[in-house]
Design a protein around this motif. Structure first.
Motif, PDB file in Angstrom:
ATOM      1  N   LEU A 217      51.828  74.226  28.258  1.00  0.00           N
ATOM      2  CA  LEU A 217      50.459  74.670  28.027  1.00  0.00           C
ATOM      3  C   LEU A 217      50.261  76.104  28.495  1.00  0.00           C
ATOM      4  N   PHE A 218      49.586  76.887  27.651  1.00  0.00           N
ATOM      5  CA  PHE A 218      49.079  78.199  28.045  1.00  0.00           C
ATOM      6  C   PHE A 218      47.558  78.057  28.173  1.00  0.00           C
ATOM      7  N   PRO A 219      47.025  77.964  29.383  1.00  0.00           N
ATOM      8  CA  PRO A 219      45.598  77.673  29.547  1.00  0.00           C
ATOM      9  C   PRO A 219      44.679  78.612  28.783  1.00  0.00           C
ATOM     10  N   ALA A 220      45.034  79.897  28.682  1.00  0.00           N
ATOM     11  CA  ALA A 220      44.153  80.859  28.010  1.00  0.00           C
ATOM     12  C   ALA A 220      43.896  80.482  26.558  1.00  0.00           C
ATOM     13  N   ILE A 221      44.884  79.860  25.918  1.00  0.00           N
ATOM     14  CA  ILE A 221      44.717  79.457  24.514  1.00  0.00           C
ATOM     15  C   ILE A 221      43.775  78.269  24.421  1.00  0.00           C
ATOM     16  N   LYS A 222      43.951  77.299  25.288  1.00  0.00           N
ATOM     17  CA  LYS A 222      43.079  76.124  25.297  1.00  0.00           C
ATOM     18  C   LYS A 222      41.635  76.520  25.603  1.00  0.00           C
ATOM     19  N   GLN A 223      41.474  77.557  26.426  1.00  0.00           N
ATOM     20  CA  GLN A 223      40.144  77.946  26.892  1.00  0.00           C
ATOM     21  C   GLN A 223      39.496  79.042  26.051  1.00  0.00           C
ATOM     22  N   PHE A 224      40.155  79.480  24.988  1.00  0.00           N
ATOM     23  CA  PHE A 224      39.666  80.627  24.231  1.00  0.00           C
ATOM     24  C   PHE A 224      38.394  80.319  23.432  1.00  0.00           C
ATOM     25  N   GLY A 225      38.154  79.063  23.140  1.00  0.00           N
ATOM     26  CA  GLY A 225      36.932  78.704  22.437  1.00  0.00           C
ATOM     27  C   GLY A 225      37.084  78.580  20.935  1.00  0.00           C
TER      28      GLY A 225
ATOM     29  N   TYR B 279      48.617  67.417  35.107  1.00  0.00           N
ATOM     30  CA  TYR B 279      49.300  66.539  34.152  1.00  0.00           C
ATOM     31  C   TYR B 279      50.077  65.459  34.907  1.00  0.00           C
ATOM     32  N   PRO B 280      50.264  64.284  34.294  1.00  0.00           N
ATOM     33  CA  PRO B 280      51.130  63.263  34.900  1.00  0.00           C
ATOM     34  C   PRO B 280      52.556  63.771  35.030  1.00  0.00           C
ATOM     35  N   ILE B 281      53.313  63.214  35.950  1.00  0.00           N
ATOM     36  CA  ILE B 281      54.691  63.631  36.178  1.00  0.00           C
ATOM     37  C   ILE B 281      55.481  63.639  34.865  1.00  0.00           C
ATOM     38  N   GLY B 282      56.217  64.714  34.657  1.00  0.00           N
ATOM     39  CA  GLY B 282      57.055  64.843  33.462  1.00  0.00           C
ATOM     40  C   GLY B 282      56.365  65.498  32.284  1.00  0.00           C
ATOM     41  N   GLN B 283      55.038  65.631  32.326  1.00  0.00           N
ATOM     42  CA  GLN B 283      54.293  66.196  31.196  1.00  0.00           C
ATOM     43  C   GLN B 283      53.921  67.653  31.496  1.00  0.00           C
ATOM     44  N   PHE B 284      54.233  68.547  30.549  1.00  0.00           N
ATOM     45  CA  PHE B 284      53.929  69.962  30.713  1.00  0.00           C
ATOM     46  C   PHE B 284      52.997  70.484  29.613  1.00  0.00           C
ATOM     47  N   PHE B 285      52.665  69.644  28.666  1.00  0.00           N
ATOM     48  CA  PHE B 285      51.797  70.044  27.565  1.00  0.00           C
ATOM     49  C   PHE B 285      51.042  68.805  27.129  1.00  0.00           C
ATOM     50  N   GLU B 286      50.075  68.999  26.255  1.00  0.00           N
ATOM     51  CA  GLU B 286      49.297  67.871  25.743  1.00  0.00           C
ATOM     52  C   GLU B 286      49.190  68.007  24.228  1.00  0.00           C
ATOM     53  N   ALA B 287      48.859  66.922  23.579  1.00  0.00           N
ATOM     54  CA  ALA B 287      48.591  66.997  22.146  1.00  0.00           C
ATOM     55  C   ALA B 287      47.267  67.721  21.928  1.00  0.00           C
ATOM     56  N   SER B 288      47.204  68.508  20.872  1.00  0.00           N
ATOM     57  CA  SER B 288      45.951  69.195  20.562  1.00  0.00           C
ATOM     58  C   SER B 288      44.921  68.192  20.062  1.00  0.00           C
ATOM     59  N   PRO B 289      43.663  68.354  20.468  1.00  0.00           N
ATOM     60  CA  PRO B 289      42.615  67.484  19.927  1.00  0.00           C
ATOM     61  C   PRO B 289      42.281  67.827  18.471  1.00  0.00           C
ATOM     62  N   PHE B 290      42.771  68.975  17.989  1.00  0.00           N
ATOM     63  CA  PHE B 290      42.453  69.419  16.632  1.00  0.00           C
ATOM     64  C   PHE B 290      43.519  68.997  15.623  1.00  0.00           C
ATOM     65  N   MET B 291      44.803  69.335  15.887  1.00  0.00           N
ATOM     66  CA  MET B 291      45.880  68.973  14.969  1.00  0.00           C
ATOM     67  C   MET B 291      47.212  69.260  15.632  1.00  0.00           C
ATOM     68  N   ASN B 292      48.195  68.408  15.307  1.00  0.00           N
ATOM     69  CA  ASN B 292      49.568  68.568  15.775  1.00  0.00           C
ATOM     70  C   ASN B 292      50.486  68.443  14.572  1.00  0.00           C
ATOM     71  N   LEU B 293      51.287  69.462  14.338  1.00  0.00           N
ATOM     72  CA  LEU B 293      52.171  69.502  13.177  1.00  0.00           C
ATOM     73  C   LEU B 293      53.611  69.280  13.633  1.00  0.00           C
ATOM     74  N   LEU B 294      54.210  68.204  13.150  1.00  0.00           N
ATOM     75  CA  LEU B 294      55.583  67.877  13.512  1.00  0.00           C
ATOM     76  C   LEU B 294      56.515  68.249  12.366  1.00  0.00           C
TER      77      LEU B 294
END
Length: 431
Positions: free
Chosen positions: A131-139, A203-218
């Motif tokens: 996670l890059f917090p600035a991106i999540k918090q950019f609005g 974050y819970p142990i082992g987790q360094f990122f989260e799924a986006s609430p908007f969209m996740n492209l695999l």
């Protein structure tokens, strides 16, 4: 339609970078403006495809050539660890990687707020594992791109990311997770401290990122995806069936020997080419077999003498233009190579060494699209046998043809661009 600005922020590696280039090309075809937030060492890569790139330091500032050498030296320094199992890489390569990745997030936070204020993107796409917090918090809406194996999005029923475990080896899954969490805990605690300083929850142990609430492209193709205990909801998770970029055409040269024989392509990626001894061994073995081979040796071309007449080496190949013309591929399991082989219906022998190469090697074999081979513990006869199966096995050919047809009918970059177009217009994607 008003033009919107979509910013892409891929990890500083060619796989994620070029995947995002493919999506960005499709985004611009819809009339939007695509720009890149980039590690300074990759700015020229994006500029080479005609995109504006804004540098974001992911480490202590240094010249671009020195930055490229940093990761090359990092990988080459771990070559002895490539002989180890994924489990035995946790407390060396994996630990060192996560330390560097956490440091990169801290460095990025110094530059990102200012860069985002300058770019003013309407949508941000992040292809990274942290996670890059600035991106999540950019609005603005942000999209997570998962260019590595789909098990980067965890599920109790599937192998943990980086483990290389078989899908049904649940005992192996638990063993890997426990060891990973034990080794990674001090690094994870440090990251959670950084998140707290940025106003984010731990974050819970082992987790360094989260799924986006908007969209996740695999980027993972449906043909090899895992059977999850909790299927990913289509309104937030979409499989792109690979994301193969357009590349300049490639004409296969004339070989001095075996010019009428099946053609192989061998590549361990931009960083894996430092394993010169292994590539020399493969070249020597192929030199005695009824094939032709194109071999990517990266920046080490001057270390190769007496190349067999049925082998041509080079420092780089336009891979998406080469793979359609070959009969089989030997690679390291990087996600671009993995998905491109499936997209073009080509069997692969994967010799993994780190990261999700272990997962992709296991997956290519258990889904019938190729073979997993140990990187060092093999004989000439082993390689010859698997190459013969790749070229001649009718069941594998049929499986690959079906997967290729399915993937090519989807057009991953165009599908991704259409999803991003929906989001950037402020509309809801329903899956």
């Amino acid at each position: 339609m008003a033009q919107k600005t979509i910013a892409f922020f891929p990890e500083a590696a060619f796989g994620p970078a070029l995947n995002s280039v493919g999506i960005a090309q499709a985004v611009e075809a819809l009339g939007h403006k695509a720009v890149f937030l980039s590690d300074p060492g990759f700015v020229e890569v994006y500029e080479g495809y005609g995109f504006k790139a804004y540098p974001v330091n992911l480490s202590e500032p240094m010249p671009a050539d020195q930055m490229a050498k940093f990761w090359e030296d990092f990988i080459n320094g771990h070559i002895p660890n490539f002989r180890k199992s994924p489990y035995d890489q946790i407390d060396n390569y994996v630990k060192d990687c996560w330390t560097a990745i956490v440091d990169s997030a801290k460095w990025a936070e110094k530059d990102l707020p200012g860069v985002l204020a300058e770019v003013k993107p309407d949508l941000i796409c992040v292809d990274n594992v942290i996670l890059f917090p600035a991106i999540k918090q950019f609005g603005k809406p942000w999209v997570r791109i998962i260019s590595c194996s789909e098990n980067e999005i965890e599920d109790d029923a599937i192998p943990p990311h980086l483990s290389g475990c078989a899908e049904n080896d649940h005992e192996g899954h638990a063993r890997y997770r426990a060891r990973f969490n034990e080794v990674i805990k001090p690094i994870h605690d440090d990251f959670n401290g950084f998140l707290a300083a940025c106003g984010e929850d731990a974050y819970p142990i082992g987790q360094f990122f989260e799924a986006s609430p908007f969209m996740n492209l695999l980027l993972y193709p449906e043909a090899v995806k895992f059977n999850r205990s909790h299927p990913l909801p289509a309104n937030r998770f979409q499989y792109l069936e690979g994301c193969v970029r357009a590349e300049k055409p490639y004409e296969v040269p004339t070989f001095a020997a075996n010019n009428d024989k099946p053609l192989l392509y061998v590549s361990f990626g931009s960083l894996g080419s430092g394993d010169v001894d292994l590539l020399k061994r493969i070249i020597e073995t192929v030199g005695k077999l009824p094939y032709r081979a194109l071999v990517n040796v990266g920046g080490y071309k001057d270390q190769y003498d007496d190349v067999p007449a049925n082998v041509i080496i080079d420092s780089w190949f336009p891979q998406p233009s080469v793979i359609p013309q070959v009969d089989a591929v030997i690679h390291h399991g990087g996600n671009n190579s993995f998905t491109e082989c499936l997209y073009f219906g080509k069997p692969a022998i994967i010799m993994p060494y780190v990261w999700d190469g272990h997962d992709n090697a296991t997956r290519v074999q258990e889904t019938g699209h190729g073979f997993k081979m140990p990187r060092y513990d093999w004989t000439d006869a082993d390689l010859a046998e698997k190459l013969a199966a790749c070229v001649n096995d009718p069941a594998m050919k049929a499986k690959l043809a079906a997967t290729s047809a399915s993937m090519q009918s989807q057009n991953g970059p165009a599908k991704a661009a259409a999803i991003l177009d929906t989001l950037v217009k402020g509309e809801t994607f329903h899956g």
